[in-house]
Design a protein around this motif. Structure first.
Motif, PDB file in Angstrom:
ATOM      1  N   ALA A 162      -6.792  -5.568  -1.697  1.00  0.00           N
ATOM      2  CA  ALA A 162      -7.526  -4.584  -2.492  1.00  0.00           C
ATOM      3  C   ALA A 162      -8.117  -3.488  -1.610  1.00  0.00           C
ATOM      4  O   ALA A 162      -8.119  -2.308  -1.992  1.00  0.00           O
ATOM      5  CB  ALA A 162      -8.629  -5.279  -3.285  1.00  0.00           C
ATOM      6  N   ARG A 163      -8.600  -3.862  -0.429  1.00  0.00           N
ATOM      7  CA  ARG A 163      -9.165  -2.853   0.481  1.00  0.00           C
ATOM      8  C   ARG A 163      -8.084  -1.937   1.033  1.00  0.00           C
ATOM      9  O   ARG A 163      -8.291  -0.723   1.181  1.00  0.00           O
ATOM     10  CB  ARG A 163      -9.903  -3.536   1.635  1.00  0.00           C
ATOM     11  CG  ARG A 163     -11.247  -4.137   1.246  1.00  0.00           C
ATOM     12  CD  ARG A 163     -12.060  -4.502   2.465  1.00  0.00           C
ATOM     13  NE  ARG A 163     -11.424  -5.566   3.254  1.00  0.00           N
ATOM     14  CZ  ARG A 163     -11.644  -6.866   3.068  1.00  0.00           C
ATOM     15  NH1 ARG A 163     -12.464  -7.259   2.099  1.00  0.00           N
ATOM     16  NH2 ARG A 163     -11.058  -7.759   3.819  1.00  0.00           N
TER      17      ARG A 163
ATOM     18  N   CYS B  78      -5.089  -1.311  -0.311  1.00  0.00           N
ATOM     19  CA  CYS B  78      -4.239  -0.676  -1.332  1.00  0.00           C
ATOM     20  C   CYS B  78      -5.102  -0.146  -2.469  1.00  0.00           C
ATOM     21  O   CYS B  78      -5.251  -0.786  -3.514  1.00  0.00           O
ATOM     22  CB  CYS B  78      -3.211  -1.685  -1.843  1.00  0.00           C
ATOM     23  SG  CYS B  78      -1.962  -0.969  -2.929  1.00  0.00           S
ATOM     24  N   GLU B  79      -5.667   1.032  -2.276  1.00  0.00           N
ATOM     25  CA  GLU B  79      -6.572   1.586  -3.274  1.00  0.00           C
ATOM     26  C   GLU B  79      -5.867   1.955  -4.575  1.00  0.00           C
ATOM     27  O   GLU B  79      -6.491   2.056  -5.631  1.00  0.00           O
ATOM     28  CB  GLU B  79      -7.298   2.806  -2.717  1.00  0.00           C
ATOM     29  CG  GLU B  79      -6.394   3.945  -2.293  1.00  0.00           C
ATOM     30  CD  GLU B  79      -7.190   5.128  -1.780  1.00  0.00           C
ATOM     31  OE1 GLU B  79      -8.139   5.541  -2.480  1.00  0.00           O
ATOM     32  OE2 GLU B  79      -6.875   5.625  -0.681  1.00  0.00           O
ATOM     33  N   HIS B  80      -4.549   2.160  -4.511  1.00  0.00           N
ATOM     34  CA  HIS B  80      -3.801   2.526  -5.711  1.00  0.00           C
ATOM     35  C   HIS B  80      -3.185   1.320  -6.414  1.00  0.00           C
ATOM     36  O   HIS B  80      -2.537   1.486  -7.457  1.00  0.00           O
ATOM     37  CB  HIS B  80      -2.695   3.521  -5.355  1.00  0.00           C
ATOM     38  CG  HIS B  80      -3.216   4.799  -4.773  1.00  0.00           C
ATOM     39  ND1 HIS B  80      -3.990   5.682  -5.487  1.00  0.00           N
ATOM     40  CD2 HIS B  80      -3.071   5.340  -3.536  1.00  0.00           C
ATOM     41  CE1 HIS B  80      -4.296   6.716  -4.734  1.00  0.00           C
ATOM     42  NE2 HIS B  80      -3.758   6.529  -3.544  1.00  0.00           N
TER      43      HIS B  80
ATOM     44  N   GLU C 245       1.569   4.213  -3.279  1.00  0.00           N
ATOM     45  CA  GLU C 245       1.344   5.651  -3.165  1.00  0.00           C
ATOM     46  C   GLU C 245       2.435   6.452  -3.874  1.00  0.00           C
ATOM     47  O   GLU C 245       2.234   7.621  -4.215  1.00  0.00           O
ATOM     48  CB  GLU C 245       1.278   6.060  -1.697  1.00  0.00           C
ATOM     49  CG  GLU C 245       0.047   5.524  -0.975  1.00  0.00           C
ATOM     50  CD  GLU C 245       0.059   5.855   0.512  1.00  0.00           C
ATOM     51  OE1 GLU C 245       1.061   6.467   0.965  1.00  0.00           O
ATOM     52  OE2 GLU C 245      -0.924   5.523   1.200  1.00  0.00           O
TER      53      GLU C 245
ATOM     54  N   ALA D   9       0.830  -1.204   0.000  1.00  0.00           N
ATOM     55  CA  ALA D   9       0.000   0.000   0.000  1.00  0.00           C
ATOM     56  C   ALA D   9       0.866   1.257   0.000  1.00  0.00           C
ATOM     57  O   ALA D   9       0.583   2.227  -0.720  1.00  0.00           O
ATOM     58  CB  ALA D   9      -0.935  -0.012   1.202  1.00  0.00           C
TER      59      ALA D   9
END
Length: 267
Positions: A225-226, A228-230, A205, A201
């Motif tokens: 996935a939750r 690490c939005e990128h 960024e 995560a």
């Protein structure tokens, strides 16, 4: 480099021929159509004393001498058998033969494919590639190529498979990779657990991060996935039955990633 005098000097093969400084340093696997150079890199840290040159660089066929090219650095996974240049010959296959058709078909622009080897204490995924310094390895690759090609440091991609992305303080998750500020990091079927999810995560960024996975290895992908939005997370499936999907995913992920990251340019 470890600074120690070493007879294992760079050796080069081109167009399936070879000029070798040491017969124990044979070019890994049947040579692909381009130019392969092997060279020592951090031999004391990453390899056993008995091992030959640990690093390899491949320049595609037809590349003009001295061309400046993007570089893709490949970090292999756990290496309990102590193989030198895994993924550049048996038993896993040869990535040079995966990328060369991408060049010749015009799907990707030419690039340098380079890879170090880790054999020393390489039987535990969680401690693979300790303190790997990406910028230093790129510098060593440029020196070893000796004018065959030059590295475009503005186009730096690093790829890791399996254990190459399992050490939260090493490999693609270590400071030595983050500090080099790669354009893209590609993780192919690596660990996904509480130790590495926060590191992925954080990495995502700062740089583009692509993660490829397959269902044969059960991991909490939804948690990744939750957190690490990128992250760009993609499942690869459809492997034939009785195929080792953990190995088969590597060339397929390389094809998918590289055609997107380094598409061929048109004049």
């Amino acid at each position: 480099m470890d600074g120690r005098a070493d007879p294992r000097t760079p050796i080069r093969s081109a167009d399936e021929g070879a000029v070798e400084a040491d017969p124990s340093n044979r070019t890994p696997g049947p040579a692909a159509a381009g130019t392969t150079v092997t060279f020592p890199y951090q031999q004391k840290r990453f390899l056993h004393a008995r091992n030959p040159n640990g690093a390899l660089a491949y320049v595609p066929q037809g590349t003009p001498a001295g061309a400046t090219l993007p570089i893709v650095v490949f970090l292999h996974g756990m290496n309990a058998d102590g193989q030198v240049h895994p993924w550049f010959g048996p038993p896993y296959g040869d990535l040079r033969k995966v990328v060369e058709p991408l060049f010749s078909s015009g799907k990707v622009q030419p690039f340098i494919l380079a890879a170090p080897t880790h054999t020393r204490q390489a039987n535990a995924a969680a401690v693979m590639w300790p303190a790997f310094d990406l910028a230093d390895f790129v510098d060593a690759t440029e020196i070893a190529l000796d004018g065959v090609a030059h590295v475009d440091r503005s186009q730096l991609i690093v790829v890791a498979t399996s254990g190459g992305g399992c050490n939260p303080t090493g490999g693609i998750l270590g400071a030595g990779v983050r500090g080099a500020k790669p354009n893209v990091v590609v993780a192919i079927d690596t660990c996904v657990d509480d130790r590495v999810i926060p590191e992925f995560a954080t990495l995502a960024e700062a740089t583009e991060l692509r993660l490829y996975w397959q269902r044969g290895w059960v991991r909490p992908i939804s948690e990744l996935a939750r957190a690490c939005e990128h992250c760009n997370i993609e499942e690869i499936d459809g492997f034939p039955s009785k195929t080792n999907a953990h190995l088969a995913i590597v060339p397929e992920a390389m094809r998918r990633a590289l055609t997107t990251i380094l598409p061929a340019t048109t004049d």
